[in-house]
Design a protein around this motif. Structure first.
Motif, PDB file in Angstrom:
ATOM      1  N   GLY A  20       0.795  -1.226   0.000  1.00 45.14           N
ATOM      2  CA  GLY A  20       0.000   0.000   0.000  1.00 45.14           C
ATOM      3  C   GLY A  20       0.822   1.269   0.000  1.00 45.14           C
ATOM      4  O   GLY A  20       0.360   2.315   0.447  1.00 45.14           O
ATOM      5  N   MET A  21       2.043   1.199  -0.483  1.00 49.58           N
ATOM      6  CA  MET A  21       2.921   2.365  -0.505  1.00 49.58           C
ATOM      7  C   MET A  21       2.763   3.118  -1.825  1.00 49.58           C
ATOM      8  O   MET A  21       2.637   2.508  -2.878  1.00 49.58           O
ATOM      9  CB  MET A  21       4.372   1.931  -0.324  1.00 49.58           C
ATOM     10  N   PRO A  22       2.768   4.442  -1.771  1.00 55.71           N
ATOM     11  CA  PRO A  22       2.644   5.215  -3.005  1.00 55.71           C
ATOM     12  C   PRO A  22       3.956   5.238  -3.785  1.00 55.71           C
ATOM     13  O   PRO A  22       5.029   5.031  -3.227  1.00 55.71           O
ATOM     14  CB  PRO A  22       2.314   6.622  -2.498  1.00 55.71           C
ATOM     15  N   ASP A  36      -1.119   6.006  -6.253  1.00 55.11           N
ATOM     16  CA  ASP A  36      -1.640   5.204  -5.140  1.00 55.11           C
ATOM     17  C   ASP A  36      -1.683   5.960  -3.812  1.00 55.11           C
ATOM     18  O   ASP A  36      -1.241   5.461  -2.789  1.00 55.11           O
ATOM     19  CB  ASP A  36      -0.859   3.891  -5.007  1.00 55.11           C
ATOM     20  N   PHE A  37      -2.235   7.181  -3.839  1.00 56.38           N
ATOM     21  CA  PHE A  37      -2.491   7.887  -2.581  1.00 56.38           C
ATOM     22  C   PHE A  37      -3.954   7.653  -2.213  1.00 56.38           C
ATOM     23  O   PHE A  37      -4.766   7.245  -3.039  1.00 56.38           O
ATOM     24  CB  PHE A  37      -2.152   9.381  -2.699  1.00 56.38           C
ATOM     25  N   VAL A  48       0.848  20.893  -0.044  1.00 58.14           N
ATOM     26  CA  VAL A  48      -0.124  19.855  -0.366  1.00 58.14           C
ATOM     27  C   VAL A  48       0.163  18.683   0.562  1.00 58.14           C
ATOM     28  O   VAL A  48       1.307  18.263   0.705  1.00 58.14           O
ATOM     29  CB  VAL A  48      -0.013  19.404  -1.846  1.00 58.14           C
ATOM     30  N   LYS A  49      -0.890  18.177   1.209  1.00 59.73           N
ATOM     31  CA  LYS A  49      -0.760  17.017   2.079  1.00 59.73           C
ATOM     32  C   LYS A  49      -1.667  15.917   1.549  1.00 59.73           C
ATOM     33  O   LYS A  49      -2.861  16.141   1.334  1.00 59.73           O
ATOM     34  CB  LYS A  49      -1.144  17.352   3.521  1.00 59.73           C
ATOM     35  N   LEU A  50      -1.058  14.741   1.318  1.00 60.55           N
ATOM     36  CA  LEU A  50      -1.794  13.593   0.801  1.00 60.55           C
ATOM     37  C   LEU A  50      -1.733  12.450   1.804  1.00 60.55           C
ATOM     38  O   LEU A  50      -0.677  12.168   2.370  1.00 60.55           O
ATOM     39  CB  LEU A  50      -1.175  13.117  -0.522  1.00 60.55           C
ATOM     40  N   VAL A  51      -2.850  11.795   2.016  1.00 62.77           N
ATOM     41  CA  VAL A  51      -2.905  10.616   2.875  1.00 62.77           C
ATOM     42  C   VAL A  51      -2.501   9.418   2.022  1.00 62.77           C
ATOM     43  O   VAL A  51      -2.963   9.267   0.889  1.00 62.77           O
ATOM     44  CB  VAL A  51      -4.323  10.410   3.441  1.00 62.77           C
ATOM     45  N   SER A  52      -1.625   8.574   2.586  1.00 62.43           N
ATOM     46  CA  SER A  52      -1.176   7.391   1.855  1.00 62.43           C
ATOM     47  C   SER A  52      -0.983   6.227   2.822  1.00 62.43           C
ATOM     48  O   SER A  52      -1.070   6.406   4.039  1.00 62.43           O
ATOM     49  CB  SER A  52       0.150   7.674   1.139  1.00 62.43           C
ATOM     50  N   GLY A  53      -0.688   5.069   2.270  1.00 58.90           N
ATOM     51  CA  GLY A  53      -0.458   3.882   3.088  1.00 58.90           C
ATOM     52  C   GLY A  53       0.772   3.978   3.963  1.00 58.90           C
ATOM     53  O   GLY A  53       0.917   3.242   4.934  1.00 58.90           O
ATOM     54  N   MET A  54       1.684   4.893   3.653  1.00 59.23           N
ATOM     55  CA  MET A  54       2.897   5.035   4.459  1.00 59.23           C
ATOM     56  C   MET A  54       2.844   6.231   5.397  1.00 59.23           C
ATOM     57  O   MET A  54       3.793   6.504   6.105  1.00 59.23           O
ATOM     58  CB  MET A  54       4.143   5.093   3.573  1.00 59.23           C
ATOM     59  N   ASP A  71      -8.442   8.592 -10.293  1.00 63.73           N
ATOM     60  CA  ASP A  71      -8.439   7.491  -9.331  1.00 63.73           C
ATOM     61  C   ASP A  71      -7.518   7.822  -8.166  1.00 63.73           C
ATOM     62  O   ASP A  71      -7.773   8.747  -7.436  1.00 63.73           O
ATOM     63  CB  ASP A  71      -8.052   6.172  -9.995  1.00 63.73           C
ATOM     64  N   LYS A  72      -6.426   7.072  -8.022  1.00 69.95           N
ATOM     65  CA  LYS A  72      -5.494   7.268  -6.910  1.00 69.95           C
ATOM     66  C   LYS A  72      -4.187   7.918  -7.364  1.00 69.95           C
ATOM     67  O   LYS A  72      -3.158   7.790  -6.710  1.00 69.95           O
ATOM     68  CB  LYS A  72      -5.190   5.921  -6.263  1.00 69.95           C
ATOM     69  N   ASN A  73      -4.216   8.639  -8.484  1.00 73.56           N
ATOM     70  CA  ASN A  73      -3.025   9.284  -9.033  1.00 73.56           C
ATOM     71  C   ASN A  73      -3.233  10.791  -9.104  1.00 73.56           C
ATOM     72  O   ASN A  73      -4.335  11.257  -9.383  1.00 73.56           O
ATOM     73  CB  ASN A  73      -2.723   8.745 -10.435  1.00 73.56           C
ATOM     74  N   ILE A  74      -2.156  11.545  -8.871  1.00 75.22           N
ATOM     75  CA  ILE A  74      -2.251  13.001  -8.897  1.00 75.22           C
ATOM     76  C   ILE A  74      -0.969  13.589  -9.485  1.00 75.22           C
ATOM     77  O   ILE A  74       0.115  13.030  -9.301  1.00 75.22           O
ATOM     78  CB  ILE A  74      -2.521  13.557  -7.474  1.00 75.22           C
ATOM     79  N   ILE A  75      -1.114  14.703 -10.202  1.00 79.04           N
ATOM     80  CA  ILE A  75       0.018  15.456 -10.734  1.00 79.04           C
ATOM     81  C   ILE A  75      -0.089  16.869 -10.181  1.00 79.04           C
ATOM     82  O   ILE A  75      -1.131  17.516 -10.293  1.00 79.04           O
ATOM     83  CB  ILE A  75       0.004  15.503 -12.275  1.00 79.04           C
ATOM     84  N   ILE A  76       0.996  17.327  -9.576  1.00 73.90           N
ATOM     85  CA  ILE A  76       1.047  18.653  -8.963  1.00 73.90           C
ATOM     86  C   ILE A  76       2.185  19.439  -9.604  1.00 73.90           C
ATOM     87  O   ILE A  76       3.290  18.915  -9.744  1.00 73.90           O
ATOM     88  CB  ILE A  76       1.293  18.538  -7.440  1.00 73.90           C
TER      89      ILE A  76
END
Length: 86
Positions: A20-22, A36-37, A48-54, A71-76
């Motif tokens: 579950g790691m991004p 995978d966030f 920017v703060k994202l919640v993730s498996g780690m 989905d679970k992907n983001i571009i900043i």
């Protein structure tokens, strides 16, 4: 080669998916890709703060803008000054 490399390689599985790691890719200091966030915890022009498996992924800088998300992907985009896992 250790046993986990053998197991993951045999099945074509990326270890990050299992745990579950991004996957985080930072290009220069102006573009960030995160795969995978879980969710966006906070979004400002300076951070920017994202919640993730780690844990919580915190990106700090200037002029941040979310230019793509699916989905679970983001571009900043923006000027990245620091990154940490909380």
């Amino acid at each position: 080669m250790n046993i986990s490399d053998t197991v993951f390689g045999s099945f074509g599985i990326v270890p990050q998916v299992v745990f579950g790691m991004p996957k985080i890719m930072i290009l220069g200091n102006n573009q960030i890709f995160v795969e995978d966030f879980t969710s966006i915890a906070d979004y400002k022009k300076e951070s920017v703060k994202l919640v993730s498996g780690m844990g919580l992924l915190e990106f700090c800088g200037e002029d941040f803008e979310i230019v793509g998300m699916q989905d679970k992907n983001i571009i900043i985009s923006g000027r990245l000054k620091s990154f940490r896992v909380i």
